[in-house]
Design a protein around this motif. Structure first.
Motif, mmCIF file in Angstrom:
data_model
loop_
_atom_site.group_PDB
_atom_site.id
_atom_site.type_symbol
_atom_site.label_atom_id
_atom_site.label_comp_id
_atom_site.label_asym_id
_atom_site.label_seq_id
_atom_site.Cartn_x
_atom_site.Cartn_y
_atom_site.Cartn_z
ATOM 1 N N GLY A 1 20.693 -40.149 39.086
ATOM 2 C CA GLY A 1 21.451 -39.998 40.316
ATOM 3 C C GLY A 1 21.988 -41.310 40.857
ATOM 4 O O GLY A 1 22.181 -41.466 42.065
ATOM 5 N N ILE A 2 22.290 -42.250 39.970
ATOM 6 C CA ILE A 2 22.816 -43.562 40.360
ATOM 7 C C ILE A 2 24.309 -43.604 40.086
ATOM 8 O O ILE A 2 24.777 -43.137 39.040
ATOM 9 N N ASP A 3 25.075 -44.149 41.012
ATOM 10 C CA ASP A 3 26.511 -44.333 40.828
ATOM 11 C C ASP A 3 26.728 -45.514 39.884
ATOM 12 O O ASP A 3 26.532 -46.675 40.257
ATOM 13 N N VAL A 4 27.115 -45.232 38.653
ATOM 14 C CA VAL A 4 27.213 -46.280 37.647
ATOM 15 C C VAL A 4 28.286 -47.295 37.992
ATOM 16 O O VAL A 4 28.171 -48.485 37.675
ATOM 17 N N TRP A 5 29.342 -46.868 38.667
ATOM 18 C CA TRP A 5 30.438 -47.779 39.010
ATOM 19 C C TRP A 5 29.956 -48.827 40.017
ATOM 20 O O TRP A 5 30.261 -50.013 39.884
ATOM 21 N N LYS A 6 29.202 -48.361 41.028
ATOM 22 C CA LYS A 6 28.652 -49.302 42.004
ATOM 23 C C LYS A 6 27.613 -50.220 41.352
ATOM 24 O O LYS A 6 27.549 -51.413 41.645
ATOM 25 N N LEU A 7 26.818 -49.631 40.450
ATOM 26 C CA LEU A 7 25.805 -50.423 39.754
ATOM 27 C C LEU A 7 26.455 -51.550 38.960
ATOM 28 O O LEU A 7 26.023 -52.711 39.033
ATOM 29 N N ILE A 8 27.482 -51.231 38.193
ATOM 30 C CA ILE A 8 28.137 -52.242 37.365
ATOM 31 C C ILE A 8 28.781 -53.315 38.233
ATOM 32 O O ILE A 8 28.712 -54.519 37.926
ATOM 33 N N ALA A 9 29.381 -52.895 39.347
ATOM 34 C CA ALA A 9 29.998 -53.873 40.250
ATOM 35 C C ALA A 9 28.957 -54.847 40.790
ATOM 36 O O ALA A 9 29.209 -56.057 40.895
ATOM 37 N N LEU A 10 27.786 -54.331 41.105
ATOM 38 C CA LEU A 10 26.724 -55.193 41.604
ATOM 39 C C LEU A 10 26.190 -56.117 40.498
ATOM 40 O O LEU A 10 26.002 -57.316 40.705
ATOM 41 N N ALA A 11 25.932 -55.538 39.325
ATOM 42 C CA ALA A 11 25.388 -56.333 38.214
ATOM 43 C C ALA A 11 26.362 -57.430 37.792
ATOM 44 O O ALA A 11 25.946 -58.537 37.423
ATOM 45 N N ASN A 12 27.644 -57.136 37.861
ATOM 46 C CA ASN A 12 28.652 -58.118 37.447
ATOM 47 C C ASN A 12 28.809 -59.277 38.425
ATOM 48 O O ASN A 12 29.545 -60.228 38.143
ATOM 49 N N ARG A 13 28.135 -59.204 39.579
ATOM 50 C CA ARG A 13 28.135 -60.345 40.483
ATOM 51 C C ARG A 13 27.234 -61.466 39.963
ATOM 52 O O ARG A 13 27.296 -62.597 40.457
ATOM 53 N N HIS A 14 26.410 -61.147 38.969
ATOM 54 C CA HIS A 14 25.625 -62.198 38.305
ATOM 55 C C HIS A 14 26.603 -63.096 37.541
ATOM 56 O O HIS A 14 27.502 -62.595 36.867
ATOM 57 N N PRO A 15 26.447 -64.391 37.612
ATOM 58 C CA PRO A 15 27.441 -65.291 36.998
ATOM 59 C C PRO A 15 27.548 -65.194 35.483
ATOM 60 O O PRO A 15 28.540 -65.653 34.913
ATOM 61 N N ARG A 16 26.554 -64.626 34.835
ATOM 62 C CA ARG A 16 26.603 -64.544 33.375
ATOM 63 C C ARG A 16 26.567 -63.103 32.867
ATOM 64 O O ARG A 16 26.216 -62.849 31.717
ATOM 65 N N VAL A 17 26.962 -62.156 33.729
ATOM 66 C CA VAL A 17 26.998 -60.739 33.338
ATOM 67 C C VAL A 17 28.420 -60.216 33.510
ATOM 68 O O VAL A 17 29.065 -60.460 34.533
ATOM 69 N N ASN A 18 28.913 -59.531 32.499
ATOM 70 C CA ASN A 18 30.244 -58.932 32.569
ATOM 71 C C ASN A 18 30.221 -57.594 31.825
ATOM 72 O O ASN A 18 30.703 -57.485 30.698
ATOM 73 N N ILE A 19 29.649 -56.589 32.468
ATOM 74 C CA ILE A 19 29.544 -55.263 31.861
ATOM 75 C C ILE A 19 30.908 -54.586 31.919
ATOM 76 O O ILE A 19 31.597 -54.630 32.950
ATOM 77 N N LEU A 20 31.311 -53.956 30.834
ATOM 78 C CA LEU A 20 32.580 -53.247 30.781
ATOM 79 C C LEU A 20 32.473 -51.916 31.521
ATOM 80 O O LEU A 20 31.408 -51.523 31.984
ATOM 81 N N GLN A 21 33.600 -51.217 31.615
ATOM 82 C CA GLN A 21 33.636 -49.928 32.296
ATOM 83 C C GLN A 21 33.386 -48.791 31.308
ATOM 84 O O GLN A 21 33.974 -48.776 30.224
ATOM 85 N N PRO A 22 32.554 -47.828 31.650
ATOM 86 C CA PRO A 22 32.334 -46.679 30.756
ATOM 87 C C PRO A 22 33.529 -45.743 30.755
ATOM 88 O O PRO A 22 34.413 -45.833 31.607
ATOM 89 N N GLY A 23 33.554 -44.837 29.798
ATOM 90 C CA GLY A 23 34.621 -43.847 29.710
ATOM 91 C C GLY A 23 34.107 -42.581 29.062
ATOM 92 O O GLY A 23 32.898 -42.342 29.012
ATOM 93 N N ALA A 24 35.023 -41.799 28.541
ATOM 94 C CA ALA A 24 34.645 -40.542 27.894
ATOM 95 C C ALA A 24 34.321 -40.730 26.420
ATOM 96 O O ALA A 24 34.083 -39.758 25.697
ATOM 97 N N GLY A 25 34.292 -41.948 25.979
ATOM 98 C CA GLY A 25 34.062 -42.265 24.573
ATOM 99 C C GLY A 25 34.922 -43.450 24.204
ATOM 100 O O GLY A 25 35.314 -44.235 25.070
ATOM 101 N N VAL A 26 35.236 -43.595 22.946
ATOM 102 C CA VAL A 26 36.121 -44.665 22.478
ATOM 103 C C VAL A 26 37.106 -44.055 21.499
ATOM 104 O O VAL A 26 36.726 -43.291 20.612
ATOM 105 N N GLY A 27 38.385 -44.395 21.662
ATOM 106 C CA GLY A 27 39.406 -43.834 20.777
ATOM 107 C C GLY A 27 40.321 -44.894 20.225
ATOM 108 O O GLY A 27 40.069 -46.092 20.317
#
Length: 407
Positions: free
Chosen positions: A231-257
């Motif tokens: 029940g965690i909002d992944v978009w908000k989570l990634i935005a918060l985690a990416n505030r770390h100076p050495r973290v750059n998590i990409l955005q999830p999607g429906a898969g990879v094409g």
């Protein structure tokens, strides 16, 4: 380098932009494609694919009589192979299929003469350039008298005409002389650095680049599935985690094409499945994300059916493999839409970058927002980034796989 005649075999998403760019840089270009419609369209100065600015390049090149398309190979001084490299059908680890590359090589064998350049741009498993040399040798060509090299494309759909010029290129020849000769050719129209290596390293470099991206996307996709369970909002989570100076998590999607990230890693895995464990796992995670997305949509449909007491309509927003292009190759959005249709669901699709589809019912975004019971956001097209979509997402049973409704 003296401007020579370039024969480009394969006039698709890479071959046609390359041919048009070369023609506008003063080369005489003969393009070859088995698709008669593509050949006729190009010779009228028009394009059969969607890519910003490409139409102007083709129109100018054809009008200047520097670009002509044919259905059979033509004589040249430089031969560029830009044909598809799909998989062989079967079970287990997908096996790369270089039949089109080898067929294209055979088709030019009768024209190749001493001093010519033969360049492979198609994404290929390590050793493919050497196999091309063997094909030419078997056809009677003295390969010691020509220059053969691999130079993979590094372009982003939607920005191809710019990136063909601006991006660095890697050139790997079968001999040092071939590397230098082919590198000099690219330097006539590439403003980025032209980096010289050997053929096998260049082949592996292309596969490595896209495998690296696939692994990083897999992390984001796996994270999104973990967050959904908690029940965690992944978009908000990634935005918060990416505030770390050495973290750059990409955005999830429906898969990879697409024909790069969804394909290239398998070329490495197929060559050494025991060693390529992380690369294989990433591919499996990204493929599973698409199946997981189908299950999430089914859950949303069941909830909507219980609420409305009728068969719900699903609107799939987006079909292309990435935002703002018309390319549906290896698209997870297409796979998802097909899977839902095969199960008998009432499905319509919104894809602003194509006019029709032989399998799906296409509707406008406005109609989808008005008539759908379930919205499945599969691609983050710019047309979907508006308040109307966000409002509808909040009102309907919606599954947003790419963060359109966040923010």
């Amino acid at each position: 380098m003296q401007k020579k005649t370039v024969c480009v075999v394969g006039l698709g998403y890479i071959g046609l932009p390359t041919a048009a760019l070369l023609a506008n840089n003063g080369f005489n270009v003969v393009g070859v494609d088995l698709n008669a419609h593509a050949v006729d369209t190009i010779n009228q100065g028009r394009i059969h694919i969607v890519e910003p600015d490409l139409d102007a390049f083709v129109r100018s090149a054809v009008a200047a009589k520097r670009l002509t398309a044919f259905s059979t190979p033509q004589a040249g001084d430089v031969y560029m192979i830009c044909v598809p490299t799909p998989f062989h059908e079967g079970v287990g680890i997908p096996q790369p299929n270089i039949d089109y590359v080898l067929a294209a090589t055979r088709s030019i064998a009768g024209f190749v003469k001493p001093g010519d350049l033969v360049i492979l741009e198609s994404t290929s498993p390590v050793g493919t350039t050497e196999q091309m040399a063997a094909v030419l040798r078997d056809a009677g060509v003295d390969v010691s008298q020509i220059h053969m090299a691999y130079c993979p494309e590094r372009v982003l759909p939607g920005k191809i005409m710019t990136e063909l010029v601006e991006n660095d290129r890697v050139v790997g020849g079968l001999t040092p002389a071939a590397t230098h000769a082919v590198s000099d050719f690219y330097r006539t129209f590439v403003r980025g650095a032209v980096l010289e290596t050997d053929a096998k390293t260049a082949e592996m470099c292309k596969l490595t680049e896209n495998s690296f991206r696939d692994v990083n996307i897999a992390f984001a996709n796996e994270l999104s599935m973990l967050c959904a369970k908690s029940g965690i909002d992944v978009w908000k989570l990634i935005a918060l985690a990416n505030r770390h100076p050495r973290v750059n998590i990409l955005q999830p999607g429906a898969g990879v094409g697409g024909h790069c990230i969804a394909v290239d890693p398998w070329f490495i895995v197929a060559g050494d499945p025991e060693t390529a464990r992380i690369i294989r796992t990433a591919r499996e995670v990204n493929n599973y994300k698409t199946e997981w997305a189908i299950d999430q949509i089914k859950i949303a449909v069941a909830d909507a059916s219980a609420r409305t007491r009728r068969k719900p309509r699903i609107a799939c927003l987006g079909l292309s493999f990435k935002p703002d292009i018309d390319d549906l190759r290896e698209s997870p959005a297409v796979h998802i839409t097909e899977a839902l249709l095969s199960k008998g669901y009432d499905v319509v699709a919104v894809e602003p970058n194509i006019e029709a589809h032989d399998q799906f019912v296409l509707v406008s975004l406005e109609e989808a927002l008005k008539t759908a019971d379930v919205l499945a956001v599969l691609v983050k097209h710019r047309e979907f980034l508006n308040d109307a979509v966000k409002t509808t997402l909040s009102q309907l049973k919606a599954v947003d796989f790419c963060g359109v409704g966040c923010g």
